[in-house]
Scaffold this motif. Structure first.
Motif: not given
Length: 191
Positions: A10-14, A27-48
């Motif tokens: 990805p150009e960006r993954f945050v 959220f996790l968010q991935a971007r390549a050009g104008t294509r963006i995918t956003t996925v919701a998740l729990e705080k503990q999942q981000v930390a893990a």
């Protein structure tokens, strides 16, 4: 056949949030050009996820030696403090996540599968009765080692930016305090 949201790389993954501490949605968010995918998740999942990616990179550094270039810290030019891309359109809520190192191109592979009630396993459920349902969607991201370190650094900051932990019980403290179980139900203030 599932829909695969593939970002290689990805150009960006945050990881990022929307809302005030105590009411944030992660959220996790991935971007390549104008294509963006956003996925919701729990705080503990981000930390893990951030913790495991960091561990994986450290393991690769030790095992591969000079064969693979893995930065020990985030490269300055890859640090990302920008907000999530707008508008935020949630594709799905994360359930299971997998993580791997691909030797063929020296990348971290993150797969995020949607949460489903069918994938919840009861503690007393026999193994032969466990069957993973076919996911409707998958987020698949392949990160270069520097990108992966940058993701971890930002994710750790995002998680830490929430409510301060209670010094006695470790639970989150709201600005007006909280009912601390270590104080036998008495309210402790946030100060």
């Amino acid at each position: 056949m599932p829909v695969i949201h593939r970002f290689d790389p990805p150009e960006r993954f945050v990881a990022g949030t929307v809302g005030e501490p105590g009411q944030r949605t992660f959220f996790l968010q991935a971007r390549a050009g104008t294509r963006i995918t956003t996925v919701a998740l729990e705080k503990q999942q981000v930390a893990a996820l951030a913790h495991r990616i960091d561990e994986l990179l450290d393991e690769v550094m030790r095992a591969a030696g000079e064969d693979v270039v893995v930065p020990a810290v985030t490269p300055k030019d890859l640090a990302d403090d920008l907000p999530l891309e707008q508008p935020i359109v949630e594709e799905f809520r994360a359930g299971t996540m997998t993580l791997a190192w691909d030797d063929s191109d020296d990348s971290v592979v993150v797969e995020v599968f949607p949460f489903t009630e069918e994938s919840v396993i009861a503690p007393d459920q026999p193994e032969e009765e466990i069957s993973e349902p076919e996911p409707a969607e998958i987020l698949l991201v392949r990160l270069r080692p520097g990108q992966a370190r940058a993701f971890c650094e930002r994710a750790e900051r995002v998680v830490a930016a929430g409510r301060a932990p209670c010094p006695f019980c470790g639970g989150p403290v709201d600005p007006e305090g909280h009912l601390c179980p270590r104080a036998n139900g008495f309210k402790r203030s946030g100060a």
